[in-house]
Design an enzyme around this catalytic site. Structure first.
Site, mmCIF file in Angstrom:
data_model
loop_
_atom_site.group_PDB
_atom_site.id
_atom_site.type_symbol
_atom_site.label_atom_id
_atom_site.label_comp_id
_atom_site.label_asym_id
_atom_site.label_seq_id
_atom_site.Cartn_x
_atom_site.Cartn_y
_atom_site.Cartn_z
ATOM 1 N N ALA A 248 1.025 -12.944 34.131
ATOM 2 C CA ALA A 248 2.026 -11.912 33.796
ATOM 3 C C ALA A 248 2.713 -12.122 32.453
ATOM 4 O O ALA A 248 3.613 -11.362 32.102
ATOM 5 C CB ALA A 248 3.080 -11.765 34.889
ATOM 6 N N ALA A 249 2.281 -13.126 31.675
ATOM 7 C CA ALA A 249 2.894 -13.313 30.352
ATOM 8 C C ALA A 249 2.682 -12.079 29.482
ATOM 9 O O ALA A 249 3.614 -11.551 28.872
ATOM 10 C CB ALA A 249 2.302 -14.544 29.676
ATOM 11 N N GLY A 250 1.434 -11.596 29.428
ATOM 12 C CA GLY A 250 1.147 -10.402 28.641
ATOM 13 C C GLY A 250 1.821 -9.170 29.201
ATOM 14 O O GLY A 250 2.295 -8.298 28.453
ATOM 15 N N ASP A 251 1.895 -9.074 30.521
ATOM 16 C CA ASP A 251 2.547 -7.919 31.147
ATOM 17 C C ASP A 251 4.040 -7.896 30.836
ATOM 18 O O ASP A 251 4.622 -6.835 30.573
ATOM 19 C CB ASP A 251 2.335 -7.952 32.659
ATOM 20 C CG ASP A 251 0.863 -7.911 33.033
ATOM 21 O OD1 ASP A 251 0.075 -7.315 32.273
ATOM 22 O OD2 ASP A 251 0.502 -8.487 34.076
#
Length: 308
Positions: A248-251
């Site tokens: 979820a870093a990119g999200d």
């Protein structure tokens, strides 16, 4: 209407292990957890926790995971009336192995996420046309995604497209995107290049600009992000943190980017803020559970500023 996220909702099945197994190998893991996620849901929650008004378009199954996902999203203050319940497909799931260094390997079974078709998104044109920003990813039916972007483009609504999972996309679709946010791997797949440095990232971004995209923002993990548009190229530094879980870093980055742009921040300001949100997200386990509140981000930025 604020931000409209058109995207996936998955239940993540997360295993923590020292490393991922090789082919034919069985390993003992350290922990297992069920965690709500899906790129769309993650991005919607990320924006909502930062104070944005968020509506979500998506699909879940008529099952326990689907009911849980709807309740979780609703509790975040996100409008869920345009999330449909599939009669034929189960709620999407993701199998995630997280290694000791925080890196992850993910297999997604999309299920109900691909039970949303062109005619379904066409029926929601009035919702898309009233949005301030559309946020999308590629965990859904591609023809539907292409049509959604075309609707937004027709109404002059800016679109953030996170091209993940990575795949080759039509130039016509890309040309209608306002903000494309690939990581290095995704930028490479979209351009046929090996993207492994700032120089090659800029080269890839310029290829993508030629397809009609207004702004390309290549995320570079701990190194931050590179903005490339008609005005030039700008590297926006990241925030060094110890990564516990990069799911979820990119999200979180994309949700924060949307929230900041809707507030009227410049693209560089929005990307810097989104870098901070991504840094905080990798410091916690889980997808949605790792997404920070606005107060946490403000405190983090204040601390970083004080120690400079």
């Amino acid at each position: 209407m604020g931000i409209v996220v058109i995207g996936s909702l998955n239940m993540d099945m997360v295993v923590r292990a020292n490393r991922a197994p090789n082919a034919g190998e069985t390993l003992m893991g350290q922990a297992f957890a069920l965690s709500p996620g899906g790129k769309g849901a993650n991005q919607a929650v990320a924006a909502a926790r930062l104070g944005a008004e968020v509506s979500m378009i998506g699909s879940v199954g008529k099952d326990t995971f689907g009911s849980e996902m709807l309740e979780i999203i609703k509790q975040e203050g996100i409008h869920i009336e345009h999330i449909s319940v599939s009669e034929t497909e189960a709620t999407g799931v993701a199998s995630i192995v997280i290694e000791e260094d925080g890196e992850n390997r993910i297999i997604v079974v999309p299920g109900a996420n691909i039970d949303l078709f062109v005619e379904d998104i066409q029926a929601l044109e009035s919702i898309i046309s009233q949005a301030e920003m559309i946020v999308m990813q590629l965990e859904m039916e591609l023809a539907m995604s292409e049509h959604a972007i075309a609707i937004a483009h027709r109404h002059g609504i800016p679109v953030i497209l996170n091209p993940a999972p990575a795949r080759v996309l039509k130039d016509e679709m890309l040309g209608q995107v306002s903000f494309l946010t690939p990581n290095e791997t995704e930028a490479g797949i979209l351009t046929g290049m090996t993207v492994d440095s700032l120089e090659t990232a800029e080269q890839a971004a310029r290829i993508l600009l030629q397809k009609g995209i207004k702004n390309v923002i290549i995320t570079l993990g701990a190194k931050g992000a590179l903005i490339v548009n008609a005005e030039g190229a700008k590297s926006v530094p990241g925030f060094p943190v110890k990564a516990i879980d990069t799911v979820a870093a990119g999200d979180s980055f994309n949700g924060a980017l949307a929230q900041q742009l809707v507030l009227g921040k410049t693209l560089e300001e929005a990307v810097s803020f989104a870098n901070a949100v991504g840094a905080l997200a990798v410091g916690k386990e889980g997808a949605i559970p790792s997404l920070p509140q606005l107060s946490e981000v403000e405190q983090f930025l204040k601390h970083v500023s004080a120690v400079k």
